[in-house]
Design a protein around this motif. Structure first.
Motif, PDB file in Angstrom:
ATOM      1  N   GLY A  11       0.577  -1.286  -0.331  1.00  0.00           N
ATOM      2  CA  GLY A  11      -0.293   0.154   0.305  1.00  0.00           C
ATOM      3  C   GLY A  11       1.246   1.358   0.081  1.00  0.00           C
ATOM      4  N   GLN A  12       0.509   2.327  -0.417  1.00  0.00           N
ATOM      5  CA  GLN A  12       0.944   3.768  -0.509  1.00  0.00           C
ATOM      6  C   GLN A  12       1.437   4.145   1.406  1.00  0.00           C
ATOM      7  N   GLY A  13       1.623   3.358   2.361  1.00  0.00           N
ATOM      8  CA  GLY A  13       1.969   3.461   3.941  1.00  0.00           C
ATOM      9  C   GLY A  13       3.003   2.926   3.562  1.00  0.00           C
ATOM     10  N   GLY A  14       3.064   1.784   2.735  1.00  0.00           N
ATOM     11  CA  GLY A  14       4.698   0.998   2.707  1.00  0.00           C
ATOM     12  C   GLY A  14       3.690  -0.583   3.166  1.00  0.00           C
ATOM     13  N   GLU A  15       2.442  -0.945   3.610  1.00  0.00           N
ATOM     14  CA  GLU A  15       2.066  -2.476   4.117  1.00  0.00           C
ATOM     15  C   GLU A  15       1.466  -2.902   3.183  1.00  0.00           C
ATOM     16  N   VAL A  16       1.589  -4.800   3.341  1.00  0.00           N
ATOM     17  CA  VAL A  16       1.906  -4.903   2.606  1.00  0.00           C
ATOM     18  C   VAL A  16       0.463  -5.801   3.015  1.00  0.00           C
ATOM     19  N   ASP A  17      -0.770  -5.707   1.736  1.00  0.00           N
ATOM     20  CA  ASP A  17      -2.056  -6.016   2.604  1.00  0.00           C
ATOM     21  C   ASP A  17      -2.674  -6.687   1.331  1.00  0.00           C
ATOM     22  N   VAL A  18      -3.729  -7.591   1.189  1.00  0.00           N
ATOM     23  CA  VAL A  18      -4.288  -8.863   1.149  1.00  0.00           C
ATOM     24  C   VAL A  18      -5.531  -8.506   0.887  1.00  0.00           C
ATOM     25  N   GLU A  19      -6.130  -9.114  -0.634  1.00  0.00           N
ATOM     26  CA  GLU A  19      -7.679  -7.918  -0.850  1.00  0.00           C
ATOM     27  C   GLU A  19      -7.763  -9.059  -2.281  1.00  0.00           C
ATOM     28  N   GLY A  20      -8.728  -9.319  -2.024  1.00  0.00           N
ATOM     29  CA  GLY A  20      -9.769 -10.580  -2.964  1.00  0.00           C
ATOM     30  C   GLY A  20     -10.476 -11.050  -2.226  1.00  0.00           C
ATOM     31  N   PRO A  21     -11.227 -12.609  -3.493  1.00  0.00           N
ATOM     32  CA  PRO A  21     -11.654 -13.717  -2.501  1.00  0.00           C
ATOM     33  C   PRO A  21     -10.914 -14.430  -1.731  1.00  0.00           C
ATOM     34  N   VAL A  22     -10.894 -14.524  -0.408  1.00  0.00           N
ATOM     35  CA  VAL A  22      -9.945 -15.214   0.473  1.00  0.00           C
ATOM     36  C   VAL A  22     -11.075 -16.039   1.830  1.00  0.00           C
ATOM     37  N   ASP A  23     -11.307 -17.386   0.886  1.00  0.00           N
ATOM     38  CA  ASP A  23     -11.890 -18.082   1.861  1.00  0.00           C
ATOM     39  C   ASP A  23     -10.873 -19.197   3.553  1.00  0.00           C
ATOM     40  N   GLY A  24     -11.791 -19.573   3.739  1.00  0.00           N
ATOM     41  CA  GLY A  24     -11.079 -20.024   4.848  1.00  0.00           C
ATOM     42  C   GLY A  24      -9.422 -21.048   4.718  1.00  0.00           C
ATOM     43  N   PHE A  25      -9.192 -21.909   3.078  1.00  0.00           N
ATOM     44  CA  PHE A  25      -8.220 -22.542   3.595  1.00  0.00           C
ATOM     45  C   PHE A  25      -7.290 -21.335   2.764  1.00  0.00           C
ATOM     46  N   ALA A  26      -7.595 -20.471   2.545  1.00  0.00           N
ATOM     47  CA  ALA A  26      -6.982 -19.625   1.630  1.00  0.00           C
ATOM     48  C   ALA A  26      -6.437 -18.244   2.587  1.00  0.00           C
ATOM     49  N   ALA A  27      -7.562 -17.929   3.998  1.00  0.00           N
ATOM     50  CA  ALA A  27      -6.696 -17.353   5.117  1.00  0.00           C
ATOM     51  C   ALA A  27      -5.734 -18.901   6.125  1.00  0.00           C
ATOM     52  N   SER A  28      -5.598 -19.747   6.205  1.00  0.00           N
ATOM     53  CA  SER A  28      -4.197 -20.923   6.729  1.00  0.00           C
ATOM     54  C   SER A  28      -3.247 -20.501   6.179  1.00  0.00           C
ATOM     55  N   VAL A  29      -3.175 -20.558   4.734  1.00  0.00           N
ATOM     56  CA  VAL A  29      -2.135 -20.434   4.185  1.00  0.00           C
ATOM     57  C   VAL A  29      -1.176 -18.995   4.299  1.00  0.00           C
ATOM     58  N   LEU A  30      -2.284 -18.018   4.529  1.00  0.00           N
ATOM     59  CA  LEU A  30      -1.704 -16.404   4.597  1.00  0.00           C
ATOM     60  C   LEU A  30      -1.399 -16.496   5.718  1.00  0.00           C
ATOM     61  N   GLN A  31      -2.380 -17.093   7.235  1.00  0.00           N
ATOM     62  CA  GLN A  31      -1.863 -16.726   8.333  1.00  0.00           C
ATOM     63  C   GLN A  31       0.043 -18.386   8.827  1.00  0.00           C
ATOM     64  N   ARG A  32      -0.165 -18.974   7.818  1.00  0.00           N
ATOM     65  CA  ARG A  32       0.969 -20.126   7.754  1.00  0.00           C
ATOM     66  C   ARG A  32       2.066 -18.902   7.614  1.00  0.00           C
ATOM     67  N   ALA A  33       1.881 -17.869   6.497  1.00  0.00           N
ATOM     68  CA  ALA A  33       2.988 -17.006   5.717  1.00  0.00           C
ATOM     69  C   ALA A  33       3.442 -16.511   6.442  1.00  0.00           C
ATOM     70  N   GLY A  34       2.888 -15.746   7.614  1.00  0.00           N
ATOM     71  CA  GLY A  34       2.630 -14.526   8.604  1.00  0.00           C
ATOM     72  C   GLY A  34       1.829 -13.465   9.125  1.00  0.00           C
ATOM     73  N   PHE A  35       0.828 -13.648   8.295  1.00  0.00           N
ATOM     74  CA  PHE A  35      -0.594 -12.158   7.760  1.00  0.00           C
ATOM     75  C   PHE A  35      -0.818 -12.273   8.975  1.00  0.00           C
ATOM     76  N   ASP A  36      -1.316 -11.080   9.270  1.00  0.00           N
ATOM     77  CA  ASP A  36      -2.286 -11.287  10.333  1.00  0.00           C
ATOM     78  C   ASP A  36      -4.004 -10.275   9.526  1.00  0.00           C
ATOM     79  N   THR A  37      -4.963 -11.730  10.576  1.00  0.00           N
ATOM     80  CA  THR A  37      -6.117 -11.133  10.293  1.00  0.00           C
ATOM     81  C   THR A  37      -6.703 -10.442  11.334  1.00  0.00           C
ATOM     82  N   TYR A  38      -7.384  -9.256  11.335  1.00  0.00           N
ATOM     83  CA  TYR A  38      -8.093  -7.852  11.188  1.00  0.00           C
ATOM     84  C   TYR A  38      -9.908  -7.788  11.125  1.00  0.00           C
ATOM     85  N   PRO A  39     -11.178  -8.004  11.838  1.00  0.00           N
ATOM     86  CA  PRO A  39     -12.073  -8.209  11.871  1.00  0.00           C
ATOM     87  C   PRO A  39     -11.850  -6.250  11.432  1.00  0.00           C
TER      88      PRO A  39
END
Length: 100
Positions: A11-39
């Motif tokens: 992003g413009q602030g330098g953060e690495v974001d994920v957008e798009g259709p993320v289902d449960g399995f994709a979310a677990s893959v992203l979590q494994r890679a170090g991504f955090d999820t915020y409601p």
């Protein structure tokens, strides 16, 4: 799976974001890679933690993209998320020299 790709971007602030259709399995893959999820009010915000350095962020974003692609998700990651790897050493073939 959706036809729309999962996008991993910086992003413009330098953060690495994920957008798009993320289902449960994709979310677990992203979590494994170090991504955090915020409601949020509109769903969830998925991003890498801040202040761990661009090299770390690039490596983990690339790792996530590779794992998602291996699981046959459509992934779009910007070149900014490519890892900053050192160049590969070139192997030289040394010809045997004969003395004159």
């Amino acid at each position: 799976m959706s036809d729309e790709p999962i996008r991993i971007t910086r992003g413009q602030g330098g953060e690495v974001d994920v957008e798009g259709p993320v289902d449960g399995f994709a979310a677990s893959v992203l979590q494994r890679a170090g991504f955090d999820t915020y409601p949020t009010l509109r769903g969830v915000w998925i991003r890498l933690p801040f202040d761990l350095g661009r090299t770390w962020e690039n490596e983990h974003a690339t790792w996530a993209a590779e794992m998602l692609a291996a699981a046959r998700y459509s992934v779009d990651s910007t070149p900014i998320c490519a890892p900053s790897r050192p160049p590969r050493p070139r192997h030289r073939r040394h010809a045997a020299r004969r003395p004159p």
